[in-house]
Design an enzyme around this catalytic site. Structure first.
Site, PDB file in Angstrom:
ATOM      1  N   TRP A 110      37.296  40.481  37.374  1.00  0.00           N
ATOM      2  CA  TRP A 110      36.742  41.733  37.928  1.00  0.00           C
ATOM      3  C   TRP A 110      35.231  41.656  38.075  1.00  0.00           C
ATOM      4  O   TRP A 110      34.658  42.251  38.994  1.00  0.00           O
ATOM      5  CB  TRP A 110      37.169  42.935  37.087  1.00  0.00           C
ATOM      6  CG  TRP A 110      38.642  43.190  37.151  1.00  0.00           C
ATOM      7  CD1 TRP A 110      39.509  43.220  36.096  1.00  0.00           C
ATOM      8  CD2 TRP A 110      39.433  43.425  38.328  1.00  0.00           C
ATOM      9  NE1 TRP A 110      40.790  43.453  36.559  1.00  0.00           N
ATOM     10  CE2 TRP A 110      40.775  43.585  37.901  1.00  0.00           C
ATOM     11  CE3 TRP A 110      39.143  43.523  39.688  1.00  0.00           C
ATOM     12  CZ2 TRP A 110      41.826  43.836  38.796  1.00  0.00           C
ATOM     13  CZ3 TRP A 110      40.184  43.763  40.573  1.00  0.00           C
ATOM     14  CH2 TRP A 110      41.503  43.921  40.133  1.00  0.00           C
TER      15      TRP A 110
ATOM     16  N   ASP B  22      31.122  48.037  33.888  1.00  0.00           N
ATOM     17  CA  ASP B  22      32.473  48.375  34.326  1.00  0.00           C
ATOM     18  C   ASP B  22      33.312  48.479  33.056  1.00  0.00           C
ATOM     19  O   ASP B  22      33.630  47.473  32.427  1.00  0.00           O
ATOM     20  CB  ASP B  22      33.003  47.274  35.255  1.00  0.00           C
ATOM     21  CG  ASP B  22      34.475  47.479  35.625  1.00  0.00           C
ATOM     22  OD1 ASP B  22      35.071  48.487  35.216  1.00  0.00           O
ATOM     23  OD2 ASP B  22      35.014  46.604  36.340  1.00  0.00           O
TER      24      ASP B  22
ATOM     25  N   LYS C 134      43.744  53.045  33.363  1.00  0.00           N
ATOM     26  CA  LYS C 134      44.003  52.220  32.194  1.00  0.00           C
ATOM     27  C   LYS C 134      44.044  53.111  30.955  1.00  0.00           C
ATOM     28  O   LYS C 134      45.012  53.106  30.223  1.00  0.00           O
ATOM     29  CB  LYS C 134      42.921  51.144  32.007  1.00  0.00           C
ATOM     30  CG  LYS C 134      42.490  50.420  33.292  1.00  0.00           C
ATOM     31  CD  LYS C 134      43.562  49.570  33.928  1.00  0.00           C
ATOM     32  CE  LYS C 134      43.261  49.087  35.335  1.00  0.00           C
ATOM     33  NZ  LYS C 134      42.247  48.094  35.483  1.00  0.00           N
TER      34      LYS C 134
HETATM   35  C1  LIG Z   1      41.705  47.505  36.845  1.00  0.00           C
HETATM   36  C2  LIG Z   1      40.309  47.089  36.856  1.00  0.00           C
HETATM   37  C3  LIG Z   1      39.547  47.076  38.038  1.00  0.00           C
HETATM   38  C4  LIG Z   1      40.131  47.424  39.384  1.00  0.00           C
HETATM   39  O1  LIG Z   1      40.364  48.803  39.513  1.00  0.00           O
HETATM   40  P1  LIG Z   1      40.754  49.486  40.894  1.00  0.00           P
HETATM   41  O2  LIG Z   1      40.892  50.921  40.510  1.00  0.00           O
HETATM   42  O3  LIG Z   1      42.030  48.856  41.351  1.00  0.00           O
HETATM   43  O4  LIG Z   1      39.649  49.267  41.847  1.00  0.00           O
HETATM   44  C5  LIG Z   1      38.218  46.723  37.936  1.00  0.00           C
HETATM   45  N1  LIG Z   1      37.652  46.379  36.771  1.00  0.00           N
HETATM   46  C6  LIG Z   1      38.376  46.358  35.621  1.00  0.00           C
HETATM   47  C7  LIG Z   1      37.709  45.963  34.347  1.00  0.00           C
HETATM   48  C8  LIG Z   1      39.709  46.710  35.626  1.00  0.00           C
HETATM   49  O5  LIG Z   1      40.427  46.690  34.496  1.00  0.00           O
END
Ligand SMILES: *Cc1c(COP(=O)(O)O)cnc(C)c1O
Length: 362
Positions: A103, A173, A197
């Site tokens: 990511w 993030d 999540k």
């Molecule tokens: C799931 C995830 C993403 C992607 O999320 P989207 O909502 O599909 O854009 C990005 N960064 C992390 C750390 C994630 O766990």
């Protein structure tokens, strides 16, 4: 609830059962209004109370008062991959990215479509099994910001201590570990987390922006992408994802009911130690590729002696009512996601299953 499986999905992922039950109860008639919360105007009293409470609960859980604005955005983490550089990366500046997983690579690539970005962490050459320490970085003191991924959902690594970036705003993030425990929000210029999540369903991203960072955001980009526009309008500039925000509010209330972030952290630590304990005690049958200090409390990854056994493990789990344990297609193996909504009992059930599987297949 005999027909509910144990859900170890990486995202979208398990939601707390009490949240789903309440949503079901309120689906046709929200708080005596004769309609679903989904059917309410986002400018009406009923919805605005939900919206404001969701924001207030994020503040209350993390205890950051008024230092940061809380934004409720559409578009998931990918939206933030783009809107972070669009807002924070001025044309004459460069941004630093510490890439510790898939990511982070995505975020870094997206930043490079907006402006200048450089890698500030060690080159892990795609072997994402550790988290760099302070001395591993080469930070640019003039960078617009430093970006990191606090928990690597796919690789199963997680930050324990944050790097010191001096006066340069730290951006994280936190999609897969937001609200799993308390953290010092003051360390961050900006935090974003897609909800699917740990916070609610997909369709919502929570963004925390420190006021000095907000004041420096670019205003030469389309309004819908400007953090400033959303902040001025309490995230009601346009129609927000109202049902996702309602479910997030219920989840935030559920966390409060359990005793808040300190209680949820203790619960999460119990879960991860149960699972890593089962891995480490299996005499090498299960092997976690992650450096011990970097092991994630949210996504536990491990391997079995060969891929055929991994396939049998996944199907045996499914037969036993446990889904979502197959590793991400890019890394293979097993990944068990144990976000807030997964109970300690669910994790103990898996740990017992693992001991039995190792005994019968080892
Ligand atoms: C799931 C995830 C993403 C992607 O999320 P989207 O909502 O599909 O854009 C990005 N960064 C992390 C750390 C994630 O766990």
């Amino acid at each position: 609830m005999a027909n509910r499986v144990i859900n170890f999905n990486a995202g979208p992922s398990a939601l707390p059962l009490p949240v789903l039950e309440r949503a079901r109860e309120e689906l046709l008639d929200y708080a005596g209004t004769g309609m679903s919360i989904m059917e309410h105007s986002h400018r009406g009293k009923a919805y605005e109370a939900v919206h404001d409470e969701a924001i207030a609960l994020v503040r209350e859980h993390l205890g950051f008062g008024d230092s940061h604005e809380v934004l409720l955005q559409h578009g998931g983490a990918h939206h933030a991959f783009a809107t972070v550089p669009m807002n924070l990366l001025a044309a004459d500046r460069s941004a630093d990215y510490v890439v510790t997983g898939h990511w982070g690579e995505r975020a870094f690539d997206e930043a490079k479509t907006v402006g200048r970005a450089r890698a500030a962490g060690p080159d892990l050459e795609g072997r994402y099994t550790r988290i760099p320490s302070q001395g591993d970085h080469r930070f640019d003191a003039d960078a617009a910001y430093v970006h990191l991924t606090s928990n690597n959902t796919i690789e199963g690594t997680q930050y324990d201590a944050w790097p010191d970036t001096g006066a340069v705003p730290l951006v994280a993030d936190m999609s897969s570990d937001f609200l799993w425990r308390r953290f010092d929000v003051q360390r961050f210029g900006l935090v974003y987390a897609c909800a699917q999540k740990n916070v609610g369903p997909s369709g919502l991203t929570v963004v925390l922006v420190r006021r000095d960072v907000l004041a420096r955001c670019r205003t030469d980009i389309p309004k819908v992408f400007r953090y400033g526009v959303h902040a001025e309008n309490r995230s009601l500039y346009n129609t927000p994802p109202t049902f996702a925000i309602y479910l997030a509010r219920e989840t935030l209330r559920w966390i409060k009911g359990l005793g808040g972030l300190d209680a949820i952290e203790a619960r999460n630590r119990t879960k991860s130690s149960t699972l890593y304990g089962a891995i480490d005690a299996a005499g090498g049958f299960y092997r976690c590729p992650v450096e011990p200090a970097a092991r994630s409390h949210m996504n536990v990854v491990f391997r079995l002696p060969d891929e055929a056994l991994e396939g049998r493990f996944v199907s045996a789990c499914e037969k036993a009512g446990m889904v979502g344990v197959k590793g991400h297609r890019s890394v293979g193996g097993i990944r068990v996601s144990i976000y807030n909504a997964v109970s300690p009992d669910d994790v103990s059930t898996l740990a017992d299953f693992m001991r039995e599987f190792a005994r019968t297949h080892g």
